[in-house]
Design a protein around this motif. Structure first.
Motif: not given
Length: 828
Positions: A414-425
């Motif tokens: 899920e690209i949105w999962l990666v982007l969400a966690l990357l954004g949070g970090l």
């Protein structure tokens, strides 16, 4: 260096705290990911098996053109090892004991059902039993309400067309009953071999032929590929994914399991990275000594790489050994909860993510700091020198970043999962940089003293690099754990909100315009809270922007809405559980336009301004799309793909009305009174669907709790590993303070305050970053609404401060129990 010497060094390593922490981190990493992967695979099988009962098989093939499905198709399926069954569904009048009643007939073959069981009673007062078959030829099972409506008894005769059948039992619930909104009640079930003798089905009759298939997924997919070119326009292939209410629940369940597994991967990587870096730092003096003895750097690298491989093999093996009993325990709990036999089979492919996690954790997180040991200068034996260059640390960080998000992407897909966690970090690290600058600026002016607060603040400044790195790891760990907690709470709250205890469990359909007022009066008179009564017009989508829809939509796309008539409606107000994503809802007095469901719009390639044409009976209408909206299919309320404004294009067309309401099981006799008063209105009972969805939610909830417990355990281990990174320095300082006359109470209070401040800072950063990640995940992965979780925002920093204060107190145990002189000698 001899093999015996290498074994001696390896044995000595096992006694070191840093090595034990590294191996423990790897064990927990592998155990966490393996347990989640195994249980997710098990739960997926359980959910799909449970949910497939909604179809009475793994797949359904429907034919609505009044023509039976060719026998050769079933023969081909059986040749491929796929089990088959067949059904015929139609509506007709039945006669019994001098009474007529419109019923929905389901005629089934001997093999029905392929999945699930039929709930059956031999008499009104008999106990209910689950059976894996339908009625025998010459017999019929009837809905309990129908028995009373026709004044029949068990053993009586009911006439279906030209055939008289014996009532041999009561049909309480069929596994696939009510899966489609077209299913009508009351229902009778008979044997498929008796249909021809009834004479009911004639040329042009409205009848639906259904074939059921059950088997391995690969075989079913291959059979579908063989079957698809032979389909006619009215053939429709269905799986459990095609039911809107169920597919939404299953999709959210899978996505949460992916999220939990992804967060486990992240925490595992952090734990291994912290432990391996600390081990490498502790080996610098040993490497310097080896270099003074003439051991070349390449040989040192091979020596440590061999140890790393050994630790990896041991950690991975132990992790899997730890995961297996945990998985079997969870599988046993699931079986007990669902009252079915436990499935302890292990999906070996599910262990793949754990093995990949171990490999990447070793290569991307553990190996770089250990490999840099070859760069330690021999002069370190004589004087201390910096152990790590900033360039090397930056390079390691980039490798770790790519590896960690590559793992998440590989694991979750899920690209949105990666982007969400990357954004949070990213938000976390940005705030951390500002906090570090403010920390140095604010604490540099504080001088020491006898006050515990002053000593704590001075300790933060003195260990500012370590403090910032600890805050970074703590806050990231808390962010990941908080993300799972918040999504879990939001997901369960959403499910419970969509299926409350008083969720509608009965539908009334085919309500004529003249009966709308009387139906509303009946429901109000019996204190039955009802949803809005919606008008419903049956129509088929035929054109898009004037072009035939079959030419506009690619033949490769399987759009079920094109294979059947759609329920069209008009409504003045937007339903509470619908949300406009593009365009505007109908303005007052507006008569032009239509609103389309978002997923169907995406499948058709339709957007605002496109004109959709419909064929309704002998008439055609065409309207522009003025809004696109999401629909909550699992709300168990009437929902529609297409909605028009009142007085719009549907005005004047023949319509029936539909509504839903909640009825407690104890009040079921009310339905008999309703059916007698309104014999032409059909009652659709969907309480069994709601029960099945709640069963799925219960299974997923259990998985969520298990995943959450493991994630929190991994988080605690990560925090313990980070705290132990400065163990020697802090113990040395504590021993010096005691040597200089510092009181034990002052030492304890200042250390606990220092760690409490670290925990509070990390908790604030972690929970804010988690809210950012949850905001993205709720919108993109779970299609939910975002709200600030103020209780977690307030509580998490306090809990984090308390936990780290306890860790700080744990670090002081050697200082308080051993004489300062002895401790200082040990630490040298």
């Amino acid at each position: 260096m001899s093999q015996g010497s290498s074994l001696s060094h390896t044995g000595r390593d096992w006694r070191q705290r840093d090595v034990r922490v590294l191996v423990a981190a790897l064990v927990i990493a592998v155990a966490t990911v393996a347990t989640i992967a195994l249980y997710a695979s098990h739960l997926e099988r359980t959910l799909v098996t449970s949910a497939s009962a909604f179809l009475a098989g793994d797949r359904q093939l429907e034919s609505e053109n009044g023509e039976p499905i060719p026998q050769t198709w079933r023969d081909e399926a059986e040749r491929r090892g796929i089990a088959t069954a067949r059904m015929v569904e139609f509506s007709t009048m039945v006669f019994g004991a001098g009474n007529f009643q419109l019923v929905s007939v389901k005629a089934v073959s001997d093999a029905y059902p392929l999945r699930g069981e039929v709930e059956f009673q031999t008499g009104p007062d008999a106990s209910r039993q689950m059976v894996g078959h339908g009625p025998a030829p010459g017999e019929v099972w009837v809905n309990p309400r129908l028995l009373r409506l026709l004044d029949l008894d068990i053993g009586g005769q009911v006439e279906v067309g030209n055939r008289s059948l014996t009532v041999s039992g009561l049909l309480i619930r069929e596994p696939d009953g009510g899966f489609s909104m077209s299913a009508l009640a009351p229902r009778i079930m008979m044997h498929a071999d008796d249909v021809a003798s009834t004479g009911v089905i004639q040329q042009g009759s409205r009848v639906e032929y259904v074939n059921l298939f059950a088997g391995e997924s690969d075989a079913l997919d291959a059979f579908y590929a063989w079957l698809q070119p032979r389909f006619g326009p009215s053939h429709e292939w269905e799986s459990i994914e095609d039911g809107e209410a169920l597919s939404d629940s299953l999709s959210k369940a899978r996505r949460f399991l992916l999220l939990g597994g992804s967060l486990a991967v992240l925490l595992a990587a952090v734990a291994v990275a912290v432990a391996s870096r600390q081990y490498a730092m502790g080996q610098r003096d040993t490497v310097a000594l080896l270099k003074t003895l003439g051991v070349p750097g390449r040989r040192i690298s091979r020596m440590y790489l061999g140890r790393l491989v050994l630790w990896g093999v041991v950690g991975t093996a132990l992790g899997i050994l730890v995961a297996l009993p945990i998985f079997w325990g969870l599988a046993s709990l699931t079986a007990e909860l669902l009252e079915r036999d436990a499935d302890y089979s292990v999906d070996l492919l599910a262990l793949g993510p754990a093995l990949i996690t171990a490999l990447v954790a070793l290569l991307a997180f553990a190996f770089p700091p250990i490999q840099r040991l070859r760069q330690v200068p021999a002069m370190r034996v004589l004087r201390a020198q910096p152990g790590e260059a900033g360039r090397g640390v930056l390079r390691d960080g980039l490798i770790a970043l790519v590896a960690i998000f590559g793992l998440v992407w590989l694991y979750a897909g899920e690209i949105w999962l990666v982007l969400a966690l990357l954004g949070g970090l990213a938000a976390l690290l940005s705030v951390l940089g500002v906090l570090g600058w403010l920390l140095v600026l604010g604490l540099r002016r504080i001088v020491g003293g006898g006050n515990a607060w002053r000593l704590a603040l001075v300790g933060l400044y003195r260990h500012r690099k370590a403090s910032l790195s600890q805050i970074a790891v703590f806050s990231m760990t808390l962010m990941l754990a908080a993300t799972l907690i918040l999504v879990r709470s939001s997901l369960l709250d959403d499910w419970q909100a969509q299926l409350p205890e008083d969720a509608p469990n009965h539908f009334l359909i085919n309500i004529g315009p003249e009966a709308v007022g009387d139906v509303r009066g009946f429901l109000d008179g019996h204190d039955l809270s009802t949803d809005t009564l919606y008008p419903m017009v049956r129509g088929r989508l035929t054109t898009i922007n004037g072009e035939p829809v079959r030419e506009v939509v690619s033949k490769d796309q399987s759009v079920g809405a094109l294979n059947r008539e759609l329920n069209l409606t008009w409504m003045e107000d937007l339903p509470d559980d619908n949300r406009i994503v593009r365009g505007q809802w109908f303005a007052p007095e507006a008569t032009e336009g239509l609103s389309i469901e978002a997923e169907l719009a995406s499948e058709l390639g339709v957007d605002l301004g496109d004109r959709l044409g419909f064929t309704i009976g002998s008439q055609t209408i065409e309207q522009p799309v003025t809004s696109v909206r999401t629909v909550q299919w699992d709300s168990m309320k009437p929902n529609f793909y297409m909605a028009f404004p009142p007085g719009g294009a549907l005005d004047g067309l023949p319509a029936t009305w539909i509504t839903s309401f909640h009825l407690d099981p104890s009040r079921k006799p009310i339905l008999n009174d309703f059916t007698r008063q309104f014999p032409t209105i059909s009652v659709l009972e969907i309480d069994h669907i709601i029960d099945r969805i709640r069963e799925i939610v219960q299974q997923v909830t259990q998985a969520i709790e298990a995943i959450l417990a493991m994630i929190l355990a991994a988080a605690v281990v990560v925090m313990a590993a980070v705290v132990s990174a400065t163990l020697q320095d802090r113990q040395r300082e504590g021993a010096l303070l005691r040597t200089l006359g510092g009181r034990q109470r002052l030492l304890v209070n200042s250390t606990m305050l220092e760690f409490a401040l670290l925990g509070a800072f990390a908790g604030i950063l972690g929970v804010v970053a988690a809210e950012v990640a949850v905001w993205a995940l709720q919108y993109r992965m779970f299609q939910g609404t975002f709200q600030w979780h103020w209780q977690v925002v307030v509580m998490l920093p306090l809990v984090s401060a308390a936990v780290l204060a306890v860790f700080g107190r744990w670090q002081l145990n050697p200082v308080l129990r051993v004489s300062p002189m002895l401790l200082l000698r040990r630490l040298e």
